[in-house]
Design a protein around this motif. Structure first.
Motif, PDB file in Angstrom:
ATOM      1  N   UNK A 177       0.677  -1.245  -0.001  1.00 45.98           N
ATOM      2  CA  UNK A 177      -0.137   0.164  -0.217  1.00 45.98           C
ATOM      3  C   UNK A 177       0.883   1.238   0.027  1.00 45.98           C
ATOM      4  N   UNK A 178       2.127   1.045   0.330  1.00 46.18           N
ATOM      5  CA  UNK A 178       2.974   2.194   0.295  1.00 46.18           C
ATOM      6  C   UNK A 178       3.378   2.279  -1.184  1.00 46.18           C
ATOM      7  N   UNK A 179       2.846   2.800  -2.020  1.00 48.07           N
ATOM      8  CA  UNK A 179       3.169   2.714  -3.421  1.00 48.07           C
ATOM      9  C   UNK A 179       4.067   3.587  -4.012  1.00 48.07           C
ATOM     10  N   UNK A 180       4.333   4.672  -3.015  1.00 46.37           N
ATOM     11  CA  UNK A 180       5.512   5.598  -3.523  1.00 46.37           C
ATOM     12  C   UNK A 180       6.787   4.884  -3.075  1.00 46.37           C
ATOM     13  N   UNK A 181       6.809   3.609  -2.434  1.00 47.00           N
ATOM     14  CA  UNK A 181       8.384   2.954  -2.045  1.00 47.00           C
ATOM     15  C   UNK A 181       9.186   2.913  -2.893  1.00 47.00           C
ATOM     16  N   UNK A 182      10.348   3.455  -2.844  1.00 50.15           N
ATOM     17  CA  UNK A 182      11.588   3.180  -3.650  1.00 50.15           C
ATOM     18  C   UNK A 182      12.599   2.248  -3.114  1.00 50.15           C
ATOM     19  N   UNK A 183      12.929   2.381  -1.745  1.00 49.18           N
ATOM     20  CA  UNK A 183      13.922   1.411  -1.365  1.00 49.18           C
ATOM     21  C   UNK A 183      13.305   0.994   0.120  1.00 49.18           C
ATOM     22  N   UNK A 184      13.385  -0.481   0.196  1.00 47.79           N
ATOM     23  CA  UNK A 184      13.007  -1.041   1.340  1.00 47.79           C
ATOM     24  C   UNK A 184      14.099  -2.164   1.861  1.00 47.79           C
ATOM     25  N   UNK A 185      14.628  -1.890   2.907  1.00 42.15           N
ATOM     26  CA  UNK A 185      15.736  -2.864   3.447  1.00 42.15           C
ATOM     27  C   UNK A 185      15.494  -3.338   4.740  1.00 42.15           C
ATOM     28  N   UNK A 186      15.244  -4.809   4.523  1.00 47.72           N
ATOM     29  CA  UNK A 186      15.014  -5.436   5.946  1.00 47.72           C
ATOM     30  C   UNK A 186      16.139  -6.507   6.182  1.00 47.72           C
ATOM     31  N   UNK A 187      17.301  -6.298   5.711  1.00 48.36           N
ATOM     32  CA  UNK A 187      18.563  -7.220   5.750  1.00 48.36           C
ATOM     33  C   UNK A 187      18.623  -7.304   7.276  1.00 48.36           C
ATOM     34  N   UNK A 188      19.069  -8.464   7.645  1.00 49.54           N
ATOM     35  CA  UNK A 188      19.407  -8.768   9.020  1.00 49.54           C
ATOM     36  C   UNK A 188      18.418  -8.809  10.059  1.00 49.54           C
ATOM     37  N   UNK A 189      17.159  -9.338   9.558  1.00 50.47           N
ATOM     38  CA  UNK A 189      15.838  -9.285  10.408  1.00 50.47           C
ATOM     39  C   UNK A 189      15.732 -10.888  10.571  1.00 50.47           C
ATOM     40  N   UNK A 190      14.535 -11.288  11.221  1.00 51.02           N
ATOM     41  CA  UNK A 190      14.134 -12.745  11.124  1.00 51.02           C
ATOM     42  C   UNK A 190      12.695 -12.843  10.417  1.00 51.02           C
ATOM     43  N   UNK A 191      12.529 -12.035   9.316  1.00 50.62           N
ATOM     44  CA  UNK A 191      11.450 -12.204   8.456  1.00 50.62           C
ATOM     45  C   UNK A 191      11.429 -13.419   7.617  1.00 50.62           C
ATOM     46  N   UNK A 192      10.673 -14.187   7.601  1.00 49.19           N
ATOM     47  CA  UNK A 192      10.395 -15.082   6.959  1.00 49.19           C
ATOM     48  C   UNK A 192       9.363 -15.629   5.988  1.00 49.19           C
TER      49      UNK A 192
END
Length: 206
Positions: A177-192
């Motif tokens: 829904x964040x349609x303007x998003x250009x950069x999303x960085x989730x490195x080094x988390x526990x997302x699966x």
């Protein structure tokens, strides 16, 4: 520069001052001045060995840019910072701890809190932050799951950096829904899990 000692009280006597940058000096961390011109717009005190947010900042109702990065400030981020006129706030590379109770819903465009000791979940109020363009919360101790934000045409978030935290769970499809998003960085988390099909809706993601 190599200015040292305490941040001088004479700054309070500069009645026409609207911009002040004394960053990257060797101050002692004690801010002796108790006030500045209330019309000041830009205040930069990065790398000044400051140990707490100067109280006089609370009275600067027109302040738009505040940089307190790379200091030695300890404690929670005060809620009064969200209530002013700030559009850009840099508190990175300090020792802020505790949780983020909520994020500002308007005015603030740029918020940098990377390299602190923040903990708790990413506040659901990110879903109400219509003006926020850049949010950097990387290198903290944030945990919990990513909030599921409803669809809205008001989101302006372009950069979301959550690297090196302890965020867990799956990627919510509503993140798209964040349609303007250009950069999303989730490195080094526990997302699966898998990347939601809804991410194909990102028009600007790089």
């Amino acid at each position: 520069n190599l200015l040292s000692g305490s941040i001088p009280i004479l700054l309070s006597k500069l009645a026409s001052l609207i911009s002040l940058d004394i960053s990257y000096n060797n101050f002692s961390g004690v801010v002796k001045t108790t006030t500045l011109n209330p019309d000041i717009l830009d205040l930069r005190l990065a790398s000044c060995k400051i140990i707490k947010i100067p109280h006089f900042i609370k009275s600067l109702e027109k302040l738009q840019y505040l940089d307190l990065s790379n200091n030695q400030i300890v404690g929670e981020v005060p809620q009064w910072l969200w209530k002013g006129s700030l559009s850009e706030l840099n508190l990175s590379y300090n020792y802020f701890n505790g949780g983020l109770q909520h994020l500002p819903e308007n005015r603030l465009i740029f918020l940098d809190l990377q390299h602190n000791k923040l903990k708790g979940s990413l506040p659901a109020s990110i879903c109400n932050s219509s003006s926020l363009y850049v949010l950097n919360l990387s290198h903290n101790n944030l945990s919990g799951v990513l909030p599921a934000c409803p669809r809205s045409s008001n989101y302006s978030l372009s950069v979301l950096d959550l690297r090196m935290n302890r965020i867990r769970g799956s990627l919510p499809s509503s993140l798209s829904n964040f349609r303007e998003l250009k950069s999303l960085n989730l490195y080094g988390n526990e997302v699966e899990g898998t990347i939601p099909l809804s991410f194909a809706k990102f028009d600007h993601l790089e």
